[in-house]
Motif scaffolding. Structure first.
Motif, PDB file in Angstrom:
ATOM      1  N   ASN A 120       0.845  -1.201   0.000  1.00 14.93           N
ATOM      2  CA  ASN A 120       0.000   0.000   0.000  1.00 14.93           C
ATOM      3  C   ASN A 120       0.879   1.250   0.000  1.00 14.93           C
ATOM      4  O   ASN A 120       0.798   2.082   0.902  1.00 14.93           O
ATOM      5  N   THR A 121       1.692   1.397  -1.034  1.00 14.70           N
ATOM      6  CA  THR A 121       2.576   2.562  -1.116  1.00 14.70           C
ATOM      7  C   THR A 121       1.782   3.818  -1.461  1.00 14.70           C
ATOM      8  O   THR A 121       0.711   3.756  -2.053  1.00 14.70           O
ATOM      9  N   THR A 122       2.333   4.950  -1.090  1.00 14.54           N
ATOM     10  CA  THR A 122       1.702   6.242  -1.359  1.00 14.54           C
ATOM     11  C   THR A 122       2.137   6.761  -2.731  1.00 14.54           C
ATOM     12  O   THR A 122       3.322   6.667  -3.079  1.00 14.54           O
ATOM     13  N   PRO A 123       1.231   7.325  -3.529  1.00 16.91           N
ATOM     14  CA  PRO A 123       1.637   7.889  -4.825  1.00 16.91           C
ATOM     15  C   PRO A 123       2.635   9.036  -4.646  1.00 16.91           C
ATOM     16  O   PRO A 123       2.495   9.859  -3.736  1.00 16.91           O
ATOM     17  N   VAL A 124       3.620   9.086  -5.523  1.00 14.07           N
ATOM     18  CA  VAL A 124       4.641  10.127  -5.444  1.00 14.07           C
ATOM     19  C   VAL A 124       4.027  11.520  -5.535  1.00 14.07           C
ATOM     20  O   VAL A 124       4.535  12.474  -4.930  1.00 14.07           O
ATOM     21  N   GLN A 125       2.936  11.670  -6.254  1.00 10.88           N
ATOM     22  CA  GLN A 125       2.313  12.996  -6.380  1.00 10.88           C
ATOM     23  C   GLN A 125       1.803  13.519  -5.042  1.00 10.88           C
ATOM     24  O   GLN A 125       1.595  14.726  -4.871  1.00 10.88           O
ATOM     25  N   ASP A 126       1.626  12.619  -4.057  1.00 12.30           N
ATOM     26  CA  ASP A 126       1.175  13.032  -2.732  1.00 12.30           C
ATOM     27  C   ASP A 126       2.331  13.300  -1.776  1.00 12.30           C
ATOM     28  O   ASP A 126       2.100  13.605  -0.602  1.00 12.30           O
ATOM     29  N   LEU A 127       3.548  13.177  -2.265  1.00 20.42           N
ATOM     30  CA  LEU A 127       4.728  13.407  -1.432  1.00 20.42           C
ATOM     31  C   LEU A 127       4.872  14.918  -1.192  1.00 20.42           C
ATOM     32  O   LEU A 127       4.978  15.702  -2.138  1.00 20.42           O
ATOM     33  N   VAL A 128       4.882  15.310   0.071  1.00 29.35           N
ATOM     34  CA  VAL A 128       5.085  16.711   0.451  1.00 29.35           C
ATOM     35  C   VAL A 128       6.562  16.872   0.799  1.00 29.35           C
ATOM     36  O   VAL A 128       7.024  16.387   1.837  1.00 29.35           O
ATOM     37  N   SER A 129       7.301  17.531  -0.053  1.00 25.92           N
ATOM     38  CA  SER A 129       8.754  17.577   0.095  1.00 25.92           C
ATOM     39  C   SER A 129       9.186  18.199   1.418  1.00 25.92           C
ATOM     40  O   SER A 129      10.219  17.817   1.979  1.00 25.92           O
ATOM     41  N   ALA A 130       8.411  19.142   1.936  1.00 23.96           N
ATOM     42  CA  ALA A 130       8.776  19.789   3.193  1.00 23.96           C
ATOM     43  C   ALA A 130       8.804  18.814   4.364  1.00 23.96           C
ATOM     44  O   ALA A 130       9.434  19.083   5.388  1.00 23.96           O
ATOM     45  N   ASP A 131       8.127  17.687   4.214  1.00 22.95           N
ATOM     46  CA  ASP A 131       8.061  16.700   5.291  1.00 22.95           C
ATOM     47  C   ASP A 131       9.236  15.730   5.290  1.00 22.95           C
ATOM     48  O   ASP A 131       9.349  14.896   6.191  1.00 22.95           O
ATOM     49  N   TYR A 132      10.105  15.806   4.266  1.00 26.49           N
ATOM     50  CA  TYR A 132      11.163  14.812   4.116  1.00 26.49           C
ATOM     51  C   TYR A 132      12.523  15.478   3.931  1.00 26.49           C
ATOM     52  O   TYR A 132      12.639  16.556   3.343  1.00 26.49           O
ATOM     53  N   ASP A 133      13.545  14.789   4.426  1.00 24.50           N
ATOM     54  CA  ASP A 133      14.909  15.286   4.331  1.00 24.50           C
ATOM     55  C   ASP A 133      15.651  14.722   3.130  1.00 24.50           C
ATOM     56  O   ASP A 133      16.657  15.285   2.706  1.00 24.50           O
ATOM     57  N   ALA A 134      15.183  13.594   2.602  1.00 20.87           N
ATOM     58  CA  ALA A 134      15.887  12.954   1.491  1.00 20.87           C
ATOM     59  C   ALA A 134      14.921  12.072   0.712  1.00 20.87           C
ATOM     60  O   ALA A 134      13.882  11.635   1.227  1.00 20.87           O
ATOM     61  N   LEU A 135      15.313  11.815  -0.530  1.00 21.62           N
ATOM     62  CA  LEU A 135      14.532  10.976  -1.433  1.00 21.62           C
ATOM     63  C   LEU A 135      15.456   9.900  -1.986  1.00 21.62           C
ATOM     64  O   LEU A 135      16.529  10.207  -2.515  1.00 21.62           O
ATOM     65  N   LEU A 136      15.055   8.641  -1.863  1.00 20.30           N
ATOM     66  CA  LEU A 136      15.836   7.500  -2.343  1.00 20.30           C
ATOM     67  C   LEU A 136      14.991   6.688  -3.309  1.00 20.30           C
ATOM     68  O   LEU A 136      13.867   6.309  -2.979  1.00 20.30           O
ATOM     69  N   VAL A 137      15.525   6.410  -4.496  1.00 16.23           N
ATOM     70  CA  VAL A 137      14.820   5.638  -5.509  1.00 16.23           C
ATOM     71  C   VAL A 137      15.494   4.277  -5.657  1.00 16.23           C
ATOM     72  O   VAL A 137      16.670   4.190  -6.026  1.00 16.23           O
ATOM     73  N   ALA A 138      14.766   3.214  -5.336  1.00 18.10           N
ATOM     74  CA  ALA A 138      15.281   1.852  -5.467  1.00 18.10           C
ATOM     75  C   ALA A 138      15.156   1.383  -6.908  1.00 18.10           C
ATOM     76  O   ALA A 138      14.441   1.965  -7.727  1.00 18.10           O
ATOM     77  N   GLY A 139      15.862   0.295  -7.216  1.00 16.94           N
ATOM     78  CA  GLY A 139      15.848  -0.238  -8.568  1.00 16.94           C
ATOM     79  C   GLY A 139      15.049  -1.522  -8.705  1.00 16.94           C
ATOM     80  O   GLY A 139      14.051  -1.734  -8.039  1.00 16.94           O
ATOM     81  N   GLY A 140      15.534  -2.394  -9.568  1.00 14.73           N
ATOM     82  CA  GLY A 140      14.774  -3.533 -10.043  1.00 14.73           C
ATOM     83  C   GLY A 140      14.649  -3.382 -11.546  1.00 14.73           C
ATOM     84  O   GLY A 140      15.113  -2.399 -12.132  1.00 14.73           O
ATOM     85  N   GLN A 141      14.006  -4.323 -12.203  1.00 13.48           N
ATOM     86  CA  GLN A 141      13.904  -4.235 -13.665  1.00 13.48           C
ATOM     87  C   GLN A 141      12.862  -3.213 -14.125  1.00 13.48           C
ATOM     88  O   GLN A 141      13.013  -2.589 -15.178  1.00 13.48           O
ATOM     89  N   ALA A 142      11.801  -3.020 -13.347  1.00 16.97           N
ATOM     90  CA  ALA A 142      10.694  -2.169 -13.792  1.00 16.97           C
ATOM     91  C   ALA A 142      11.097  -0.741 -14.137  1.00 16.97           C
ATOM     92  O   ALA A 142      10.546  -0.166 -15.088  1.00 16.97           O
ATOM     93  N   PRO A 143      12.025  -0.098 -13.405  1.00 12.52           N
ATOM     94  CA  PRO A 143      12.369   1.280 -13.754  1.00 12.52           C
ATOM     95  C   PRO A 143      12.805   1.474 -15.202  1.00 12.52           C
ATOM     96  O   PRO A 143      12.619   2.554 -15.772  1.00 12.52           O
ATOM     97  N   MET A 144      13.365   0.426 -15.805  1.00 15.88           N
ATOM     98  CA  MET A 144      13.816   0.538 -17.190  1.00 15.88           C
ATOM     99  C   MET A 144      12.647   0.646 -18.167  1.00 15.88           C
ATOM    100  O   MET A 144      12.831   1.019 -19.328  1.00 15.88           O
ATOM    101  N   PHE A 145      11.456   0.323 -17.689  1.00 14.35           N
ATOM    102  CA  PHE A 145      10.293   0.298 -18.562  1.00 14.35           C
ATOM    103  C   PHE A 145       9.225   1.323 -18.189  1.00 14.35           C
ATOM    104  O   PHE A 145       8.412   1.684 -19.039  1.00 14.35           O
TER     105      PHE A 145
END
Length: 256
Positions: free
Chosen positions: A101-126
């Motif tokens: 049940n992940t939260t959509p990135v569009q709902d991310l309020v940047s002021a609430d976070y100190d850093a952003l980390l993007v994990a990988g896997g095969q799907a990002p390539m597509f």
């Protein structure tokens, strides 16, 4: 609500990390269902939470995310059977519920976070080419001086992320990611095991080649070595064995 962590320096305002996982996709080159890679989520999660940081899971579209089968330590292939950190995560129901049940990135309020980390896997390539909200968030975090990080094929995001002036964020930056050498070896393994016909590539394009084309200084430590590099507030990790190294550079950049 966070559990008590004796390592936390400031329990009233712990550092907060937005960890982005790729949504499921179908490979256009193999037809396989593809997703995120377990160790690229669980290893940074373990290091960051042990340091007292709070981690929230996001994905470009929100909802349930599915891992690449080979990254599961219980997969019949045995490829990731050594991954005890992911095994522990998989046996913790409340953590699995957050992946479902992940939260959509569009709902991310940047002021609430100190850093952003993007994990990988095969799907990002597509599916990262069309992850416009994620590209915008990554660029905005970076422009604000916040720590941004990408790991393995999650670095594919940098092939599309542009600044407000239209320049590629990766241009002129020293970065790492899944290397051409590793792509070659992955293809050769697929041919050896009969997963793909000889000569067919798993990926439709390559991160090292694409990022060099847009002006990045791409570096790596050799095939399958744990490696991460920091260029200012941009951190990148080479592949699935680099989750801990990536997280530790984030801690260095953020401070405890």
């Amino acid at each position: 609500m966070s559990l008590y962590n004796p390592n936390r320096v400031n329990p009233q305002r712990p550092k907060r990390i937005a960890l982005v996982i790729a949504n499921p996709a179908t490979s256009s080159s193999t037809g396989w269902p593809v997703g995120f890679w377990w160790s690229e989520v669980t290893h940074p999660y373990y290091v960051l939470t042990e340091a007292g940081y709070e981690v929230t899971f996001f994905s470009p579209d929100g909802g349930a995310c599915v891992a690449d089968a080979l990254s599961d330590p219980n997969d019949a292939s045995g490829y990731s059977r050594h991954d005890l950190i992911s095994q522990g995560f998989l046996h913790t129901p409340e953590l699995l519920a957050r992946i479902a049940n992940t939260t959509p990135v569009q709902d991310l309020v940047s002021a609430d976070y100190d850093a952003l980390l993007v994990a990988g896997g095969q799907a990002p390539m597509f599916n990262f080419a069309n992850a416009h909200a994620l590209q915008q968030q990554f660029a905005a975090f970076h422009a604000a001086g916040k720590v941004v990080a990408a790991l393995c094929h999650g670095v594919a995001l940098l092939a599309f992320t542009q600044t407000t002036t239209g320049e590629y964020l990766a241009s002129g930056k020293t970065i790492t990611g899944f290397s051409n050498q590793e792509e070659d070896q992955a293809d050769q393994a697929a041919w050896h095991y009969g997963w793909l016909p000889s000569g067919q590539s798993i990926m439709p394009w390559r991160i090292e080649t694409r990022l060099q084309e847009i002006g990045a200084n791409f570096v790596h430590a050799g095939a399958w070595q744990s490696y991460a590099v920091r260029d200012g507030n941009l951190i990148t990790g080479q592949q699935n064995f680099s989750g801990e190294a990536t997280a530790r550079l984030m801690i260095e950049a953020l401070g405890r």
